[in-house]
Design an enzyme around this catalytic site. Structure first.
Site, PDB file in Angstrom:
ATOM      1  N   HIS A 306       0.698  -0.921   0.269  1.00  0.00           N
ATOM      2  CA  HIS A 306       0.066  -0.093  -0.192  1.00  0.00           C
ATOM      3  C   HIS A 306       0.644   1.404   0.060  1.00  0.00           C
ATOM      4  CE1 HIS A 306      -3.241   3.114   1.588  1.00  0.00           C
ATOM      5  NE2 HIS A 306      -3.801   1.887   0.505  1.00  0.00           N
ATOM      6  N   ASP A 363      -7.784  -4.848   0.261  1.00  0.00           N
ATOM      7  CA  ASP A 363      -8.380  -5.877  -0.983  1.00  0.00           C
ATOM      8  C   ASP A 363      -8.206  -7.689  -0.805  1.00  0.00           C
ATOM      9  OD1 ASP A 363      -7.837  -3.205  -2.957  1.00  0.00           O
ATOM     10  OD2 ASP A 363      -9.712  -4.425  -2.342  1.00  0.00           O
TER      11      ASP A 363
HETATM   12  C1  SDX Z   1      -6.284   0.037  -2.492  1.00  0.00           C
HETATM   13  O1  SDX Z   1      -4.323   4.260  -2.076  1.00  0.00           O
HETATM   14  C2  SDX Z   1      -5.245   4.107  -1.834  1.00  0.00           C
HETATM   15  O2  SDX Z   1      -5.805   4.278  -0.150  1.00  0.00           O
HETATM   16  C3  SDX Z   1      -6.233   2.742  -2.160  1.00  0.00           C
HETATM   17  C4  SDX Z   1      -7.387   1.936  -1.860  1.00  0.00           C
HETATM   18  C5  SDX Z   1      -8.000   2.501  -1.596  1.00  0.00           C
HETATM   19  O3  SDX Z   1      -9.389   2.682  -0.332  1.00  0.00           O
HETATM   20  O4  SDX Z   1      -8.800   3.958  -1.775  1.00  0.00           O
HETATM   21  O5  SDX Z   1      -6.376   1.995  -0.085  1.00  0.00           O
HETATM   22  C6  SDX Z   1      -7.474   0.918  -2.228  1.00  0.00           C
HETATM   23  O6  SDX Z   1      -5.089   0.218  -4.268  1.00  0.00           O
HETATM   24  C7  SDX Z   1      -5.658  -0.881  -2.346  1.00  0.00           C
HETATM   25  C8  SDX Z   1      -4.148  -1.523  -2.973  1.00  0.00           C
HETATM   26  C9  SDX Z   1      -4.545  -2.795  -3.992  1.00  0.00           C
HETATM   27  N1  SDX Z   1      -3.466  -2.832  -4.852  1.00  0.00           N
HETATM   28  C10 SDX Z   1      -2.724  -3.929  -4.591  1.00  0.00           C
HETATM   29  O7  SDX Z   1      -3.438  -5.002  -3.637  1.00  0.00           O
HETATM   30  C11 SDX Z   1      -2.242  -4.506  -5.764  1.00  0.00           C
HETATM   31  C12 SDX Z   1      -0.698  -4.821  -5.070  1.00  0.00           C
HETATM   32  N2  SDX Z   1       0.465  -3.767  -4.431  1.00  0.00           N
HETATM   33  C13 SDX Z   1       1.087  -3.221  -5.356  1.00  0.00           C
HETATM   34  O8  SDX Z   1       0.848  -2.904  -6.342  1.00  0.00           O
HETATM   35  C14 SDX Z   1       1.760  -1.792  -4.630  1.00  0.00           C
HETATM   36  O9  SDX Z   1       1.770  -2.036  -3.390  1.00  0.00           O
HETATM   37  C15 SDX Z   1       1.172  -0.173  -4.627  1.00  0.00           C
HETATM   38  C16 SDX Z   1       0.373  -0.164  -5.999  1.00  0.00           C
HETATM   39  C17 SDX Z   1      -0.894  -1.179  -3.504  1.00  0.00           C
HETATM   40  C18 SDX Z   1       1.676   0.695  -4.095  1.00  0.00           C
HETATM   41  O10 SDX Z   1       2.440   0.410  -5.231  1.00  0.00           O
HETATM   42  P1  SDX Z   1       3.510   1.713  -4.573  1.00  0.00           P
HETATM   43  O11 SDX Z   1       3.388   2.542  -3.331  1.00  0.00           O
HETATM   44  O12 SDX Z   1       4.642   2.627  -5.439  1.00  0.00           O
HETATM   45  O13 SDX Z   1       5.035   0.769  -3.926  1.00  0.00           O
HETATM   46  P2  SDX Z   1       6.146   0.434  -4.926  1.00  0.00           P
HETATM   47  O14 SDX Z   1       4.824  -0.596  -6.497  1.00  0.00           O
HETATM   48  O15 SDX Z   1       6.793   1.458  -5.747  1.00  0.00           O
HETATM   49  O16 SDX Z   1       6.896  -1.148  -4.385  1.00  0.00           O
HETATM   50  C19 SDX Z   1       8.018  -0.983  -3.374  1.00  0.00           C
HETATM   51  C20 SDX Z   1       8.957  -2.179  -3.902  1.00  0.00           C
HETATM   52  C21 SDX Z   1       8.253  -2.634  -4.732  1.00  0.00           C
HETATM   53  O17 SDX Z   1       9.953  -3.261  -4.553  1.00  0.00           O
HETATM   54  P3  SDX Z   1      11.590  -2.510  -4.908  1.00  0.00           P
HETATM   55  O18 SDX Z   1      11.262  -1.745  -6.481  1.00  0.00           O
HETATM   56  O19 SDX Z   1      11.304  -1.372  -3.792  1.00  0.00           O
HETATM   57  O20 SDX Z   1      12.320  -3.634  -5.038  1.00  0.00           O
HETATM   58  O21 SDX Z   1       7.800  -3.335  -3.470  1.00  0.00           O
HETATM   59  C22 SDX Z   1       7.522  -3.597  -3.616  1.00  0.00           C
HETATM   60  C23 SDX Z   1       7.606  -3.198  -5.353  1.00  0.00           C
HETATM   61  O22 SDX Z   1       8.468  -4.046  -6.462  1.00  0.00           O
HETATM   62  N3  SDX Z   1       6.205  -4.462  -3.984  1.00  0.00           N
HETATM   63  C24 SDX Z   1       5.603  -5.497  -4.359  1.00  0.00           C
HETATM   64  C25 SDX Z   1       4.090  -5.501  -4.438  1.00  0.00           C
HETATM   65  N4  SDX Z   1       3.632  -4.309  -3.714  1.00  0.00           N
HETATM   66  C26 SDX Z   1       4.676  -3.772  -4.115  1.00  0.00           C
HETATM   67  N5  SDX Z   1       6.081  -6.937  -4.092  1.00  0.00           N
HETATM   68  C27 SDX Z   1       5.536  -7.795  -4.744  1.00  0.00           C
HETATM   69  N6  SDX Z   1       3.825  -7.770  -4.506  1.00  0.00           N
HETATM   70  C28 SDX Z   1       3.937  -6.547  -4.062  1.00  0.00           C
HETATM   71  N7  SDX Z   1       1.975  -6.582  -3.889  1.00  0.00           N
END
Ligand code: SDX
Length: 426
Positions: A306, A363
């Site tokens: 998140h 989720d």
């Molecule tokens: C919602 O913003 C809100 O408030 C949203 C929400 C709401 O109520 O409106 O809470 C609802 O959208 C919840 C999120 C639902 N999405 C998912 O579950 C999809 C999976 N999650 C990711 O795609 C990600 O965690 C996000 C999109 C939710 C957040 O992305 P960020 O903040 O841009 O973080 P990032 O992608 O830069 O990740 C940071 C690190 C990375 O690794 P490094 O580059 O540092 O090595 O964490 C890793 C990412 O690769 N990472 C994950 C991961 N999420 C982040 N690795 C594996 N699995 C994951 N799910």
């Protein structure tokens, strides 16, 4: 006024520091470019506040979520979704008279214009319910046209809000009935908000549906948990689109489209599809976790991570407990729930996830409940949108009431060619 000092080449710029109710601090850069010629750059707006807001507060480090100062756990346990919708939109809980007026508005606006219903007869049964929802919500600006200046009138705005909060149920239920080839079940004036929706979804002339208090309670709780969440992707979309002074329906339509993405609200569908895939292919939990950590793999653990919560998502805690209680009460051993629990346990012990603050989000367990309640997977994000509707409406209004009101128009740093010309030989 506290000031921040910015040393830029040969100049020192002083910028006001703003402090929020809960002590969070921001640097107000409204005059930065005028004073220095500099802009800021912030990929994905990770460090950028777009507004001051009094609607919702999230503390990502402490796992706190409050609507108008009230903790989400208190609302999920004690409130009706319609009360929470009223609270988000108006800033206070409704008194008896206000509750009656709001409830009557929701009841009287539950039906769709018969010509809107004809739209359903021309879409394929395979249409994704989110595509139908965004289309039908925007179609409300056809059937209930309201020019911007009229929307500034509080009664018109409240009527538009009631139409959206009420009709989203009917649109959602009709898209489900269309997908299974069943006749539409119209809303009833004698049923409460959640019961009316469940009845439109699951009642059929040949198989009457009995609205259970447990199903109503769960629906109510699920909608409350999704009702608002500060300046997330879809809410920021509603604000940005709405800042051009387009009507509320079209602004919300844009939010629905943003929510559909698998990185955002679409994740609740992705989680169940991921769990079903793991079950079907018999993947080991270890290999799923390794896959999620592998930079060369496009696989992400849906429902994990998140932008704000770097500790637990308070909504996930409530949903996990409710899902476990629901299954235990019925003595159901749900293989997907078991996989979800094993994934959570493995991830929370893994340095990759711990270092990055990756925890299950709202989720991760919501789909387990939706599925057990009988909703098809492709309806899950529509249910998220149904919950988020009052939040989008409240944020749209707060944006329009802000002083000074500004259309949203970010800047950029240009990195394209310095000069180019039309080729002479053409
Ligand atoms: C919602 O913003 C809100 O408030 C949203 C929400 C709401 O109520 O409106 O809470 C609802 O959208 C919840 C999120 C639902 N999405 C998912 O579950 C999809 C999976 N999650 C990711 O795609 C990600 O965690 C996000 C999109 C939710 C957040 O992305 P960020 O903040 O841009 O973080 P990032 O992608 O830069 O990740 C940071 C690190 C990375 O690794 P490094 O580059 O540092 O090595 O964490 C890793 C990412 O690769 N990472 C994950 C991961 N999420 C982040 N690795 C594996 N699995 C994951 N799910």
């Amino acid at each position: 006024m506290e000031k921040a000092k910015l040393h830029l080449e040969s100049q020192i710029i002083e910028l006001p520091i703003v402090t929020g109710t809960m002590g969070e601090k921001g640097i107000d850069i409204t005059n930065l470019r005028n004073e220095s010629g500099f802009i800021t750059l912030d990929n994905g707006y990770q460090n950028t506040g777009s507004c001051k807001s009094s609607i919702t507060f999230v503390d990502g480090e402490k796992g706190i979520l409050k609507y108008r100062g009230v903790d989400i756990s208190e609302l999920a346990e004690k409130a009706m979704f319609t009360e929470v919708a009223y609270l988000l939109i108006n800033g206070t809980f409704p008194n008896a008279e206000e509750k009656k007026i709001f409830s009557t508005q929701l009841t009287e606006n539950s039906m769709l214009h018969e010509d809107m219903i004809k739209f359903f007869h021309s879409v394929p049964p395979t249409a994704h319910p989110m595509a139908i929802l965004s289309t039908m919500v925007n179609a409300m600006s056809i059937f209930y046209p309201q020019y911007f200046v009229e929307q500034q009138n509080d009664d018109v705005y409240k009527l538009m809000a009631a139409r959206l909060i009420s009709k989203i149920r009917t649109i959602a239920a009709f898209s489900y009935k269309k997908s299974i080839g069943d006749p539409f079940v119209y809303p009833r004036h004698d049923l409460r908000y959640c019961g009316n929706f469940l009845n439109m979804m699951f009642h059929s002339p040949v198989k009457p549906y009995e609205i259970s208090p447990e199903a109503e309670r769960l629906m109510n709780m699920l909608l409350i948990l999704h009702a608002d969440h500060e300046q997330n992707c879809s809410t920021s979309t509603v604000r940005l689109v709405g800042s051009s002074k387009v009507n509320l329906y079209s602004s919300v339509c844009a939010g629905i489209c943003a929510l559909w993405g698998p990185l955002h609200g679409g994740a609740n569908q992705e989680v169940i599809e991921m769990l079903e895939h793991i079950k079907k292919t018999n993947m080991s939990i270890k290999s799923v976790i390794e896959n999620a950590k592998d930079k060369n793999s496009t696989f992400k653990l849906s429902g994990f991570g998140h932008r704000v919560y770097k500790n637990f998502d308070p909504r996930m805690k409530i949903l996990k407990k409710e899902a476990q209680a629901f299954l235990a009460k019925r003595k159901i051993s749900d293989p997907l729930m078991n996989i979800a629990l094993e994934l959570e346990e493995a991830a929370l012990k893994d340095d990759f996830f711990i270092e990055r603050g990756l925890y299950p989000n709202v989720d991760f367990y919501s789909g387990i409940l939706y599925r057990e309640m009988g909703f098809p997977t492709d309806m899950f994000t529509v249910l998220f949108a149904m919950g988020r509707m009052p939040g989008w409406i409240a944020q749209w209004k707060e944006m329009h009431d802000s002083v000074p009101f500004k259309i949203g128009r970010p800047r950029q740093i240009y990195i394209g060619p310095k000069e180019a010309h039309y080729p002479e030989s053409q």
